[in-house]
Design a protein around this motif. Structure first.
Motif, PDB file in Angstrom:
ATOM      1  N   GLY A  98       0.772  -1.233   0.000  1.00 40.69           N
ATOM      2  CA  GLY A  98       0.000   0.000   0.000  1.00 40.69           C
ATOM      3  C   GLY A  98       0.800   1.278   0.000  1.00 40.69           C
ATOM      4  O   GLY A  98       0.223   2.371   0.048  1.00 40.69           O
ATOM      5  N   ARG A  99       2.132   1.196  -0.071  1.00 36.37           N
ATOM      6  CA  ARG A  99       2.928   2.422  -0.065  1.00 36.37           C
ATOM      7  C   ARG A  99       2.942   3.122  -1.421  1.00 36.37           C
ATOM      8  O   ARG A  99       3.166   4.323  -1.484  1.00 36.37           O
ATOM      9  CB  ARG A  99       4.360   2.152   0.400  1.00 36.37           C
ATOM     10  CG  ARG A  99       4.413   1.838   1.893  1.00 36.37           C
ATOM     11  CD  ARG A  99       5.822   1.825   2.396  1.00 36.37           C
ATOM     12  NE  ARG A  99       6.418   0.519   2.076  1.00 36.37           N
ATOM     13  CZ  ARG A  99       7.708   0.250   2.212  1.00 36.37           C
ATOM     14  NH1 ARG A  99       8.537   1.171   2.630  1.00 36.37           N
ATOM     15  NH2 ARG A  99       8.164  -0.952   1.925  1.00 36.37           N
ATOM     16  N   LEU A 100       2.700   2.371  -2.500  1.00 39.07           N
ATOM     17  CA  LEU A 100       2.636   2.965  -3.831  1.00 39.07           C
ATOM     18  C   LEU A 100       1.355   2.538  -4.522  1.00 39.07           C
ATOM     19  O   LEU A 100       0.809   1.478  -4.237  1.00 39.07           O
ATOM     20  CB  LEU A 100       3.838   2.529  -4.688  1.00 39.07           C
ATOM     21  CG  LEU A 100       5.217   3.011  -4.267  1.00 39.07           C
ATOM     22  CD1 LEU A 100       6.265   2.496  -5.230  1.00 39.07           C
ATOM     23  CD2 LEU A 100       5.272   4.520  -4.185  1.00 39.07           C
ATOM     24  N   LEU A 101       0.898   3.376  -5.450  1.00 37.76           N
ATOM     25  CA  LEU A 101      -0.282   3.096  -6.262  1.00 37.76           C
ATOM     26  C   LEU A 101       0.106   3.141  -7.733  1.00 37.76           C
ATOM     27  O   LEU A 101       0.966   3.920  -8.124  1.00 37.76           O
ATOM     28  CB  LEU A 101      -1.364   4.146  -6.012  1.00 37.76           C
ATOM     29  CG  LEU A 101      -1.886   4.268  -4.590  1.00 37.76           C
ATOM     30  CD1 LEU A 101      -2.811   5.474  -4.480  1.00 37.76           C
ATOM     31  CD2 LEU A 101      -2.615   2.997  -4.196  1.00 37.76           C
ATOM     32  N   ARG A 102      -0.563   2.321  -8.525  1.00 35.97           N
ATOM     33  CA  ARG A 102      -0.382   2.373  -9.979  1.00 35.97           C
ATOM     34  C   ARG A 102      -1.129   3.595 -10.519  1.00 35.97           C
ATOM     35  O   ARG A 102      -2.226   3.902 -10.071  1.00 35.97           O
ATOM     36  CB  ARG A 102      -0.957   1.137 -10.640  1.00 35.97           C
ATOM     37  CG  ARG A 102      -0.196  -0.111 -10.405  1.00 35.97           C
ATOM     38  CD  ARG A 102      -0.910  -1.260 -11.138  1.00 35.97           C
ATOM     39  NE  ARG A 102      -0.337  -2.538 -10.818  1.00 35.97           N
ATOM     40  CZ  ARG A 102      -0.786  -3.349  -9.880  1.00 35.97           C
ATOM     41  NH1 ARG A 102      -1.827  -3.012  -9.154  1.00 35.97           N
ATOM     42  NH2 ARG A 102      -0.197  -4.504  -9.660  1.00 35.97           N
ATOM     43  N   LEU A 103      -0.537   4.222 -11.523  1.00 37.04           N
ATOM     44  CA  LEU A 103      -1.196   5.287 -12.260  1.00 37.04           C
ATOM     45  C   LEU A 103      -1.361   4.823 -13.702  1.00 37.04           C
ATOM     46  O   LEU A 103      -0.519   4.093 -14.224  1.00 37.04           O
ATOM     47  CB  LEU A 103      -0.364   6.570 -12.241  1.00 37.04           C
ATOM     48  CG  LEU A 103      -0.135   7.217 -10.887  1.00 37.04           C
ATOM     49  CD1 LEU A 103       0.801   8.405 -11.023  1.00 37.04           C
ATOM     50  CD2 LEU A 103      -1.448   7.642 -10.262  1.00 37.04           C
ATOM     51  N   LEU A 104      -2.419   5.233 -14.342  1.00 33.16           N
ATOM     52  CA  LEU A 104      -2.660   4.917 -15.757  1.00 33.16           C
ATOM     53  C   LEU A 104      -2.580   3.418 -16.030  1.00 33.16           C
ATOM     54  O   LEU A 104      -2.026   2.978 -17.036  1.00 33.16           O
ATOM     55  CB  LEU A 104      -1.657   5.670 -16.643  1.00 33.16           C
ATOM     56  CG  LEU A 104      -1.674   7.187 -16.521  1.00 33.16           C
ATOM     57  CD1 LEU A 104      -0.513   7.789 -17.284  1.00 33.16           C
ATOM     58  CD2 LEU A 104      -2.990   7.747 -17.022  1.00 33.16           C
TER      59      LEU A 104
END
Length: 111
Positions: free
Chosen positions: A69-75
Motif C-alpha cells: 500500500g505504499r505505492l499506487l499504480r497510475l494509468l
C-alpha cells in the motif's frame, strides 16, 4: 505532464528513458518535464517513496510497495502486462561450466 516526474538516464537509450504507454492499438511515447533525473531505478523508487514525484519503471521493481500500500499504480489501463525478460547469449560452443549450469537451470522456467 503537469506532475513532478522523476526520470532516469540510461546510457543504452542514449539519454532519458521515454515513458511508453499503450491501450489496445494506441501507443504513446512521452518525455515528461522532469523535476528530478536519476541514474538508477532504485533511487527513483526511493524518491517516489519519499513523495518527490511520480516514476516510470518496471512493475516487478515496485510490486512489494504496491502490495503493502505504499505505492499506487497510475494509468493502469495504459500499461499492459510485461511478458518478461529474455536472455541472449553467444552461440559459441565453449561456455564456462558455471554458465552452462545456469542456462540449464533457467532455460524453461518463468522467473
Amino acid at each position: 505532464m503537469q506532475h513532478r516526474c522523476i526520470n532516469w538516464r540510461l546510457p543504452t537509450v542514449g539519454g532519458l528513458l521515454p515513458w511508453e504507454f499503450e491501450r489496445g492499438e494506441e501507443k504513446i511515447n512521452i518525455r515528461p518535464n522532469n523535476s528530478l533525473i536519476l541514474n538508477t531505478a532504485s533511487t527513483g523508487i526511493q524518491a517516489v517513496l519519499d513523495s518527490m514525484g511520480i516514476f516510470y519503471t518496471l512493475e516487478d521493481a515496485v510490486m512489494p510497495y504496491i502490495n503493502d500500500g505504499r505505492l499506487l499504480r497510475l494509468l493502469e489501463e495504459w500499461c499492459p502486462p510485461f511478458p518478461g525478460f529474455y536472455l541472449y547469449y553467444p552461440s559459441r560452443n565453449h561456455r564456462s561450466q558455471a554458465f552452462s549450469l545456469f542456462l540449464e537451470e533457467v532455460r524453461y522456467q518463468k522467473i
